[in-house]
Each structure stands twice: as structure tokens, then as C-alpha cells.
Design a protein around this motif. Structure first.
Motif, PDB file in Angstrom:
ATOM      1  N   ARG A 173      -8.434  13.559 -10.418  1.00 37.65           N
ATOM      2  CA  ARG A 173      -9.724  13.395  -9.740  1.00 37.65           C
ATOM      3  C   ARG A 173     -10.871  13.189 -10.724  1.00 37.65           C
ATOM      4  NH1 ARG A 173     -11.267  17.847  -5.551  1.00 37.65           N
ATOM      5  NH2 ARG A 173     -10.759  19.168  -7.323  1.00 37.65           N
TER       6      ARG A 173
ATOM      7  N   LEU B 241      -7.999  -2.178  -2.721  1.00 39.28           N
ATOM      8  CA  LEU B 241      -8.722  -1.183  -1.922  1.00 39.28           C
ATOM      9  C   LEU B 241      -8.261   0.205  -2.349  1.00 39.28           C
ATOM     10  CD1 LEU B 241      -9.160  -1.274   1.917  1.00 39.28           C
ATOM     11  CD2 LEU B 241      -8.241   0.744   0.807  1.00 39.28           C
TER      12      LEU B 241
ATOM     13  N   THR C   3      -4.004  15.587  -9.616  1.00 43.42           N
ATOM     14  CA  THR C   3      -4.831  14.801  -8.700  1.00 43.42           C
ATOM     15  C   THR C   3      -5.568  13.669  -9.402  1.00 43.42           C
ATOM     16  OG1 THR C   3      -6.751  16.194  -9.035  1.00 43.42           O
ATOM     17  CG2 THR C   3      -5.229  16.855  -7.313  1.00 43.42           C
TER      18      THR C   3
ATOM     19  N   MET D 165      -8.837   4.438  -1.460  1.00 45.82           N
ATOM     20  CA  MET D 165      -9.461   5.485  -0.651  1.00 45.82           C
ATOM     21  C   MET D 165      -9.976   6.582  -1.572  1.00 45.82           C
ATOM     22  SD  MET D 165      -9.332   4.449   2.397  1.00 45.82           S
ATOM     23  CE  MET D 165      -9.697   5.849   3.466  1.00 45.82           C
ATOM     24  N   PRO D 166     -11.122   7.167  -1.238  1.00 52.61           N
ATOM     25  CA  PRO D 166     -11.713   8.179  -2.133  1.00 52.61           C
ATOM     26  C   PRO D 166     -11.008   9.540  -2.043  1.00 52.61           C
ATOM     27  CG  PRO D 166     -13.103   7.856  -0.208  1.00 52.61           C
ATOM     28  CD  PRO D 166     -11.979   6.866  -0.086  1.00 52.61           C
ATOM     29  N   LEU D 167     -11.289  10.373  -3.017  1.00 52.97           N
ATOM     30  CA  LEU D 167     -10.891  11.786  -3.012  1.00 52.97           C
ATOM     31  C   LEU D 167     -12.140  12.598  -2.705  1.00 52.97           C
ATOM     32  CD1 LEU D 167      -8.745  12.522  -6.201  1.00 52.97           C
ATOM     33  CD2 LEU D 167      -8.040  12.813  -3.857  1.00 52.97           C
TER      34      LEU D 167
ATOM     35  N   THR E 118       0.842  -1.202   0.000  1.00 53.62           N
ATOM     36  CA  THR E 118       0.000   0.000   0.000  1.00 53.62           C
ATOM     37  C   THR E 118       0.874   1.248   0.000  1.00 53.62           C
ATOM     38  OG1 THR E 118      -1.720   1.216   1.190  1.00 53.62           O
ATOM     39  CG2 THR E 118      -0.134   0.020   2.532  1.00 53.62           C
TER      40      THR E 118
ATOM     41  N   TYR F 230      -5.528   5.281  -9.714  1.00 53.77           N
ATOM     42  CA  TYR F 230      -5.572   4.177  -8.764  1.00 53.77           C
ATOM     43  C   TYR F 230      -6.560   3.105  -9.223  1.00 53.77           C
ATOM     44  CZ  TYR F 230      -2.857   6.939  -5.387  1.00 53.77           C
ATOM     45  OH  TYR F 230      -1.878   7.651  -4.751  1.00 53.77           O
TER      46      TYR F 230
ATOM     47  N   GLY G  56      -0.728   3.993   1.240  1.00 50.64           N
ATOM     48  CA  GLY G  56      -1.523   4.826   2.139  1.00 50.64           C
ATOM     49  C   GLY G  56      -2.786   5.373   1.496  1.00 50.64           C
ATOM     50  N   HIS G  57      -2.876   5.277   0.179  1.00 47.98           N
ATOM     51  CA  HIS G  57      -4.079   5.722  -0.530  1.00 47.98           C
ATOM     52  C   HIS G  57      -4.824   4.540  -1.137  1.00 47.98           C
ATOM     53  CE1 HIS G  57      -1.735   9.707  -1.351  1.00 47.98           C
ATOM     54  NE2 HIS G  57      -2.012   9.534  -0.086  1.00 47.98           N
ATOM     55  N   ARG G  58      -4.058   3.513  -1.493  1.00 48.23           N
ATOM     56  CA  ARG G  58      -4.668   2.320  -2.065  1.00 48.23           C
ATOM     57  C   ARG G  58      -3.863   1.115  -1.584  1.00 48.23           C
ATOM     58  NH1 ARG G  58      -1.663   2.183  -7.165  1.00 48.23           N
ATOM     59  NH2 ARG G  58       0.446   2.505  -6.421  1.00 48.23           N
ATOM     60  N   LEU G  59      -4.460  -0.046  -1.694  1.00 48.07           N
ATOM     61  CA  LEU G  59      -3.818  -1.237  -1.136  1.00 48.07           C
ATOM     62  C   LEU G  59      -4.168  -2.426  -2.015  1.00 48.07           C
ATOM     63  CD1 LEU G  59      -3.845  -2.301   2.580  1.00 48.07           C
ATOM     64  CD2 LEU G  59      -4.942  -3.812   0.931  1.00 48.07           C
TER      65      LEU G  59
END
Lengths: 574, 370
Positions: free
Chosen positions: B279, B362, B277, B364-366, B171, B322, B173-176
């Protein structure tokens, strides 16, 4: 009981002299302005002993007839206005008709004038009393000689400073007038030596070069912008040069040199984030507003004016200067660039509105959309910026070739500038991308950092930090900004809090600026970071799209230009 | 030192070792490989101090000895030589003569004792793993490790070895990403190893899939061993974050989507997404996923992808890269996405995978702009 009595006119003139004539420089100012009001093309000024023993101003203006010359010695005698309605929008320098008699009342004055060439008049006065009137032969024009200034006013004489400092004041005044009326040839001598010989100049820049040297003129950037009814032109110092030479301030409103701290502050505000705090730029501004938007009759020496809407004018000044600083010509230069050469610019013109963002953008997911639907704004900035081949040097600088030379970009400074503007935008609009963390960061901070955080909490949130104060001095960070892939959110937060410790700036705008500058500095890629080609290209175009690409938030240059001329000179090719 | 080796054997040995030789180094000897004679032939070794590779190839040894020679030059020479026996000999400590057919080279080397010594790892307590299983785990997880230096622990891949299974987790820290495989190990101890992804990548490429590897742990090193080749790598110290705790168990919104259709749409959207980003915005509705992107300086785009989704509508923002990346590693055509809320972790899993491995991604969202 003291009796009340009407003052003798000589006394009244001496009192008026106190307002109008404070020192030799004010005499020079009045006499030179009279010369200019008389349409002089050539003015010769002779100063002795800092103006204390003699001031002579000779012009080739239209001169006076004998009756006029005698009348001019009396108070409120003027050729420049006739009734009160002329006061609105008055365009001549003088109009109150009190200067000459006031000066005459505290000195020995001699006026030699001729309105038609040949037959002229000489009038001599002492302490305001006319003691001699006779014929004199003179070319058309007027010469006024003021000797023994304040000889009959010992209290004033005591307040005169050294010849040197009085001379300095006179020189400043002449310079300011010379910039204002650059079509007039001015010759100045002091203590018998010629000290200024200013030929009629085609532009302010040329006049500045004649006054203070071509090198000084070369550090100035042109300002020229219209905002509403306000037209601002002039020259301002390139941020990278600020603080390295004597500061020159010169403000002209509707053709009249004035003192106005507000306008200077507005110009300085445009430098914000480009020069170190505490240094102040040279500013030469020529502001034109409609005649009825300004009242010039508020000060006897007319060095202050009153604006109908001061804020509007200051806004115009700030935006004009900011626009000028945004041009790549304001970037630092190596060596001595050719004086008049305007470089062909690789950056496309920078639009001041860039940061405004599309306010009426269509709602993102509204309506039924079929297939892919890509809407581009009218101006496609992504395409508009051609990126030249870039090369990284020492993992610190990015170099590229331009038509007029080689350009170096400091990667950290440049990125800092890009992030600063992005963060400012985020602070104002709250639209920063915020990446939710899988493992929340726990930060233990000291009491001062804790206070700094509380102080700026809402702003950190706008930047994309989602932080829970955990009581005591523990911060739990749930989300972090994602300005670029190498961003170290924890370190950036920690260092920013450290830097913000103890800062309590008044006003949201300055707090935003401070925070954005601090975080941008901590978040930017560092010198020594190796960058991929793609990263350099994207930094290049991001920098070109900023409002002030040439300077970082500490006032250092982001871009340095090495002209071909300089390179060729070093290789002995020229 | 004097030996004769088949050109093919020399090349085989060099290709195993040269990947560990750094291209840029401040220590000149690291640009060399170490040549040593053994009972059966010669041993070639190379290292960048993080990873060391050592391999043995058959050769006809006349006299014993050892020397270091520039790896790159030797590899280039070996590639251009005719297919004939190669005779190598060194007289002093620093000069190597190489003869093959009528070609003759003299190369300057560096003394053997300048070459760093390899860590000693005892194989008495070791795990046995099939190389193919290891390749599968590495190939599906190592990409997710962090490349940032801010949290060194996340620069590594967590490798959990248990009596009945092994698992890798990576990971930033943002995705795993997480994958596990059942294994049968005889009495080997459990172990948690944090391995640099670069070393894992070399191991994945170096050993053939059918080979059995022996793995043992030294003080702060890990060693992989096949009959002829050994790889040593530095281990990353420290406790790995508790990832189990952050993998959601109660995500109750489930979407099934065609992996390729979804990935294509994401790639289209990411053209307009911000360079920084990436995004994008996803809106899940019954039967339909709407994708949208809006970038202030650039423009906007929308797309739609039919999906199998039941539940309340959900809007959630992501870094498009991601999602695209994790989809690339999904082994099935259909993928299963689960969500809880717009600020909570989303998971992606293969749907209908006939395999004894279990795989999970996994992201994590923005935060979305309102």
C-alpha cells in the motif's frame, strides 16, 4: 426462655476447631507451618490411615521450653506476633494462636519438644485437657503427634472421607508447601512406607521434578517478569502439552500458598488462542507484591488473601505468562530434550510491544519534503531477523536448520498466527488495507449467516471488508482485505460467516478474538499450497515478529523442534 | 518406421513442441513427444492436456510408422549431436534407434496409442489474424489475468473478435488491462473467447510476427494454425464479467506524467511498502504528485514527482505493484492518468501514441488509513 451463658473454653476450642481443622490435611498444614515458622531445615511427616488414626510431624526447628509448650495449648497464645500492629505485613505462616488448641480439642495430642537439646518436655492432652507433663530426652526441635482425630466429635468424623482421599488432600498440601519452602528437606511416609523424599532443592523446577518427575518438569516454561511493583515468577505448562497430564495449580503470594481463582484465570487468559477451548494448563506462580498491597488475615486457614488492587496483579500475571509463552522455548519438542539445555535461539527475542504500532508517527505527507526521505524506527525489525535457508516439505511444512537441531514450521498454522495478530491489530486500530473491487461480489447467505454478519458488521469493516447489506440475504461486497496475494476474499467471508453463526460472545475483546481467529484460519494459506522462496522467507520473519510465534490460534504448535541429540541417538551416534 | 532428418530440422521441430511438454506429470506418456511420419516428413506433437502443439518438419521417410519417446532426452541429444543427417528407426513399438555420424543411441519409448488424441477442430469457419497483431495484444494484456483459483473465469484472457476489430481484456478483479486493434476480416463471425494466458504466451513465442494464422473454434477448444504448426488450447467456459460497465467514463481529474520518472518513484516507495498489501499513498496537487508510504513495523518514505495536473487535490491509495506493472507495459514515455474519487477506479493510458491500437489500464484503489 433459654438462658444465655458464656461457653466453656473447651467448647470454644471445639468451635474454633471447626473453622481451622476441617480434615486431616488441615492438621498437617498447621503442624507443618508451625515447623517452618520454627526455622526447621528438615521435616519428617508420618501419616497413618489417611491421617485419621495418626499424624506425626517432627522438625529440627528451635523447639519450645516447658512453659511455652503448655501455653501453646491455650487459645490465642502465639510467639509470632505481639500486638495488632504486627498484623500488617505479617510474614510467618501462623499468627492467630488458635491452631494447636483447636486441634488438641478434637484429638489426642502429644508434644515432645526441646529448645536446647537433651532436656526436653513431653505434654499429652486428650480433648484439649492436659493429662500429662513430664521430662523427655530429645534433640532440639519439636514433634507433634495427633491421634484419633475427631474421636470426640462424631459429627465431624462422619464427614471424613476415605483414607485414600484424605491422603490425597494431605499429599497435595505437602507438595504445595514443599514447592514454597524448597530449602527444607521433607520426608513423608504413609502407612509405614516412604512416599516422598524431597532433598533441599535449588530451584522450583528441581523441586517440581522431585515431586512429579523430571518429565513433568520438562513440560514447563519459566515465567519471570516484573510489572510495576509486582514480580511474577514460576512455571507454566507449554501449550502443546496442556491437557495431556494431571493439572497442577499452585499459587503463592508473598511466600504464602493461597487459593485464588482470579490469578489462575489471569494466567489462563494468557493462553488464549494457544490452547483448545476447555483445556486448562498447569500453573505454578510465585507472586511478590509489596507487603502493604495484600491483606492475608481474611481467612482462618489463610488460604485466601485480599489485594489492594487485584486488577493490577492480574494484569501482571497475564502479561508475565504471555511473555513466557512467547519464548521459542515454549514450542513443542520432539523426543526428550536434554533437561537443562537452553537452546540457542534463531529468533530474536520477541518484543511484546510489537503490536502497539508507532503512535506518534510523523504525519505522512505533511510539510514540504524534498527528494526521498526515509525514516526508520530505532529498532529495525526487518533487519533484526536473520532468515536461514528454508525448504518446503510436502507443500505443508517449512524446515530449517538451527544450531541445536532441525525445526519444522507448519505453514498454515504459522500463517494463521501471523494473520490473527494482524487482524487483532486491525480490529483495534481499524487500519487494514482494503482493496476496492472492480466487480463487486454478490453473496447470497442464509438467515443465520445474515444475522452473523449483522452482528459482526462493524468488525468486518475494520478488517477491510466493505459490505452493503442488500436487503433480504444478499450481501454486496465492494472492498475486501488484502492480507496476502493468494487471499480468496469471497470464500473467506462465506466460511467466516458460517463459523460465526450463532455466536454471541459478550464483550468486545472476546468477539474480536473470535472473529480474528476465524478469519485468520480461513484466510491463511492452506496445507498443500506450494510456496515460493520469497513467500517462505516473508512468512518466517512475520512469524518471528508475532507475540506468540510457537502456537496457532487453535492451540496447535506452529513450530516443532527435532534436536540433534534425538537425530544422533537414532543414528546410533550416541 | 525409418527416416532420415537434418539435425537442424529435428531441433527446429523439437523446440516448437517441447514447450508444451509438462516438466512434472502424473501421466508418464505426457513426458514424451509423439513422432509420426507424414507425406513430406515427420510430425512432432506434445501436450500437457491443456495445450497441445503439433508441428511438421521435412524429412526423408523410408517406412511409415509412429512412436512416443522422452521429450527431454531427445531434445538434449539433438542439441549435442554433430551437424549431420540423423537416422531414426524403430523396430518394435517401444524402442527407437538414433544414429548420427558415429554416435548411436537406443531410447525406450511408449506405444503410440497411449498418447492422448488431439481435439478435432474444423477450420471451415475460421478467423485470419496476423501473428504480429496477436503478439501485440497478448503482450499488453495477458499479465493482468488472475492467478488465483477462486474465480476461474478471471484466470483467462477475454478475446473479442468482431468484423472490424479485435480486443483482449484481462483482469484479476483489482486491476484490468484492455487493448484493441482494427482488423479486416472477410465475413468471419463475431466471437468471444476466454483463453488461458499460458496458451497465449506459447502462441506469442511460437509463431513468427509476419506469419498469418488461421484460428478456429471447436466444442471447447481453440485451434491456431500456420502452414506447418498447429496449437490447440482448452477454452475457459462461462460469461466474462461485464467489464465495459466498470471502466469509468466520467473520470474528470486528469494527470499527465513521465512514465519512467513515475515508475522509478513508485519502485522507491514500494521498498518500504508492506510485503502483503504494497500500500502506498498518492497525493495529487497542481503541478506536483506527492508519494508517501507508511508501514507500521518498518518505517515510512516520501517522494515527489512533477506532473501536469489540474483540478482539486486528490489523495488516493494503491497497491504499488499494480501501478508499477501497468506502467511497464505502457508504450509511450508520457502517460495519462484519470481519477474520479479516492474510492473509484483510476485509469492509465498512453499519451501521444502514434498507433492504430488503443490501450487502457485500470487500477482499483486501496483504502487509506485516516
Amino acid at each position: 426462655m433459654h438462658q444465655i451463658a458464656i461457653l466453656a473454653s473447651a467448647v470454644v476450642d471445639q468451635i474454633a476447631a471447626g473453622e481451622v481443622v476441617e480434615r486431616p490435611a488441615s492438621v498437617v498444614k498447621e503442624l507443618v507451618e508451625n515447623a517452618l515458622d520454627a526455622d526447621a531445615r528438615f521435616i519428617e511427616i508420618v501419616i497413618e490411615d489417611g491421617g485419621r488414626s495418626r499424624i506425626r510431624v517432627a522438625d529440627d526447628g528451635f523447639g519450645m521450653r516447658r512453659e511455652d509448650a503448655l501455653l501453646a495449648m491455650r487459645r490465642h497464645a502465639t510467639s509470632k506476633i505481639r500486638d495488632a500492629s504486627d498484623l500488617v505485613g505479617v510474614s510467618s505462616f501462623g499468627f492467630r494462636g488458635e491452631a494447636l488448641p483447636a486441634i488438641a480439642s478434637v484429638s489426642e495430642m502429644e508434644i515432645e519438644t526441646s529448645a536446647n537439646g537433651g532436656g526436653g518436655t513431653l505434654v499429652r492432652a486428650e480433648g484439649g485437657e492436659i493429662i500429662e507433663v513430664r521430662d523427655a530426652a530429645r534433640r532440639t526441635g519439636t514433634t507433634v503427634t495427633v491421634s484419633r482425630l475427631f474421636y470426640n466429635s462424631p459429627s465431624r468424623q462422619r464427614f471424613l472421607r476415605s483414607a485414600r482421599s484424605e491422603w490425597r488432600a494431605i499429599a497435595d498440601l505437602i507438595a504445595s508447601t514443599a514447592i514454597l519452602r524448597r530449602s527444607v528437606r521433607v520426608l513423608v511416609s504413609h502407612e509405614g512406607r516412604e512416599v516422598m523424599n524431597l532433598p533441599a532443592a535449588p530451584s522450583v523446577r528441581a523441586r517440581v521434578a522431585a515431586l512429579w518427575g523430571a518429565q513433568f518438569a520438562d513440560r514447563l516454561v519459566d515465567v519471570d517478569d516484573v510489572r510495576g511493583e509486582v514480580h511474577v515468577t514460576g512455571l507454566v505448562e507449554r501449550p502443546s502439552d496442556v491437557g495431556t497430564a494431571a493439572r497442577r495449580i499452585h499459587v503463592v503470594v508473598n511466600g504464602r500458598a493461597i487459593r485464588d481463582g482470579g490469578m489462575v484465570r489471569a494466567a489462563e487468559a494468557a493462553y488464549r488462542s494457544t490452547i483448545p477451548a476447555g483445556t486448562r494448563p498447569s500453573v505454578l506462580l510465585d507472586i511478590t507484591v509489596p507487603a502493604d498491597a495484600v491483606d492475608v488475615n481474611v481467612h482462618p486457614a489463610k488460604v485466601e488473601v485480599r489485594f489492594r488492587d487485584r486488577w493490577l496483579v492480574e494484569r501482571a500475571v497475564e502479561s508475565a505468562v504471555r511473555r513466557a509463552l512467547g519464548s521459542p522455548r515454549s514450542a513443542a519438542s520432539i523426543g526428550v530434550p536434554a533437561f537443562w539445555a537452553v537452546p540457542k535461539i534463531a529468533f530474536s527475542p520477541v518484543d511484546v510491544e510489537v503490536l502497539q504500532g508507532p503512535e506518534d508517527a510523523s504525519p505522512l505527507l505533511g510539510g514540504s519534503v524534498t527528494a526521498v526521505d526515509i525514516v526508520m524506527p530505532e529498532r529495525n525489525r526487518e533487519e533484526a531477523i536473520p532468515v536461514p535457508p528454508l525448504r518446503q516439505l510436502r507443500h505443508t511444512y517449512i524446515m530449517f536448520e538451527r544450531e541445536d537441531g532441525v525445526v519444522f514450521i507448519d505453514q498454515h498454522s504459522a500463517h494463521e498466527r501471523v494473520l490473527y495478530e494482524r487482524f487483532m491489530h486491525a480490529l483495534e486500530h481499524g487500519d487494514a488495507a482494503s482493496q476496492r473491487l472492480l466487480f463487486p461480489l454478490t453473496l447470497h447467505v442464509g438467515p443465520q449467516e445474515g444475522d452473523a454478519f449483522e452482528e459482526h458488521r462493524e468488525m468486518f469493516e475494520r478488517l477491510g471488508y466493505e459490505i452493503e447489506g442488500f436487503g433480504g440475504h444478499t450481501l454486496l461486497v465492494q472492498s475486501v482485505p488484502a492480507p496476502h496475494p493468494r487471499f480468496d476474499a469471497e470464500r473467506c467471508l462465506r466460511e467466516s460467516l458460517d463459523a460465526l453463526t450463532g455466536s454471541r460472545l459478550p464483550g468486545t475483546a472476546s468477539r474480536h478474538e473470535k472473529l480474528a481467529a476465524t478469519v485468520a484460519c480461513k484466510a491463511a494459506i492452506k496445507a498443500g499450497d506450494s510456496m515460493s522462496d520469497g513467500e517462505m522467507r516473508s512468512l518466517f520473519s512475520a512469524l518471528a515478529r508475532t507475540v506468540l510465534p510457537a502456537h496457532d490460534v487453535h492451540g496447535r504448535s506452529t513450530v516443532v523442534h527435532l534436536p540433534w541429540d534425538e537425530i544422533e541417538r537414532r543414528f546410533g551416534r550416541r | 518406421m525409418r527416416f532420415t532428418i537434418a539435425r537442424e530440422k529435428l531441433q527446429e521441430g523439437l523446440s516448437a513442441v517441447t514447450a508444451a511438454v509438462p516438466t512434472k506429470t502424473t501421466l508418464p506418456v505426457l513426458a514424451n513427444i509423439l513422432l509420426e511420419t507424414t507425406d513430406k516428413g515427420i510430425r512432432l506433437s506434445g501436450t500437457d492436456l491443456d495445450i497441445a502443439v503439433s508441428t511438421e518438419v521435412l524429412a526423408d521417410v523410408e517406412t511409415q510408422g509412429s512412436i512416443t519417446i522422452p521429450a527431454k532426452k531427445l531434445a538434449e541429444i539433438a542439441r549435442e549431436l554433430p551437424s549431420a543427417p540423423v537416422k531414426m528407426s524403430s523396430a518394435g513399438e517401444q524402442k527407437v534407434t538414433l544414429e548420427c555420424g558415429r554416435s548411436r543411441f537406443k531410447l525406450l519409448g511408449l506405444p503410440r496409442d497411449e498418447f492422448p488424441s488431439f481435439p478435432t477442430v474444423r477450420f471451415n469457419e475460421s478467423w485470419r489474424v496476423r501473428s504480429g497483431d496477436l503478439q501485440k495484444l497478448i503482450g499488453h494484456t495477458a499479465f493482468a489475468a488472475s492467478t488465483e483459483e477462486s474465480r476461474p473465469i478471471l484466470n483467462g484472457v477475454l478475446w473479442e473478435l468482431r468484423p472490424e476489430r479485435m480486443r483482449m481484456v484481462a483482469t484479476n478483479g483489482h486491476r484490468l488491462s484492455k487493448m484493441e486493434l482494427p482488423i479486416t476480416s472477410e465475413g468471419a463471425p463475431s466471437g468471444d473467447l476466454i483463453v488461458p494466458p499460458k496458451a497465449l504466451e506459447q502462441i506469442r513465442k511460437l509463431f513468427p510476427a509476419e506469419e498469418d494464422l488461421e484460428i478456429a473454434r471447436g466444442d471447447n477448444h481453440l485451434a491456431f494454425r500456420s502452414p506447418f504448426t498447429s496449437v490447440f488450447t482448452r477454452l475457459i467456459e462461462g460469461p466474462y464479467p461485464n467489464y465495459e460497465q466498470v471502466i469509468p467514463k466520467d473520470n474528470d481529474r486528469v494527470a499527465l506524467a513521465d512514465k519512467n520518472v513515475l515508475a522509478q518513484s513508485l519502485r522507491r516507495m514500494s521498498i518500504i511498502a508492506s510485503d502483503q498489501t504494497h500500500r502506498i499513498r498518492l497525493a495529487f496537487n497542481a503541478g506536483m504528485l506527492k508519494l508517501g508510504v507508511q508501514t507500521p513495523d518498518l518505517g515510512e518514505a516520501q517522494d515527489e514527482v512533477p506532473i501536469n495536473y489540474e483540478g482539486d487535490p486528490l489523495e488516493i491509495g494503491f497497491n504499488a505493484n499494480y501501478l508499477i506493472e501497468i506502467l511497464r507495459y505502457m508504450p509511450t514515455d508520457e502517460v495519462r492518468l484519470t481519477f474520479k474519487a479516492a474510492e473509484r477506479a483510476a485509469t492509465i493510458e498512453p499519451e501521444g501514441w502514434k498507433d492504430d491500437a488503443r490501450y487502457l489500464g485500470l487500477v482499483m484503489p486501496l483504502k487509506l488509513i485516516d
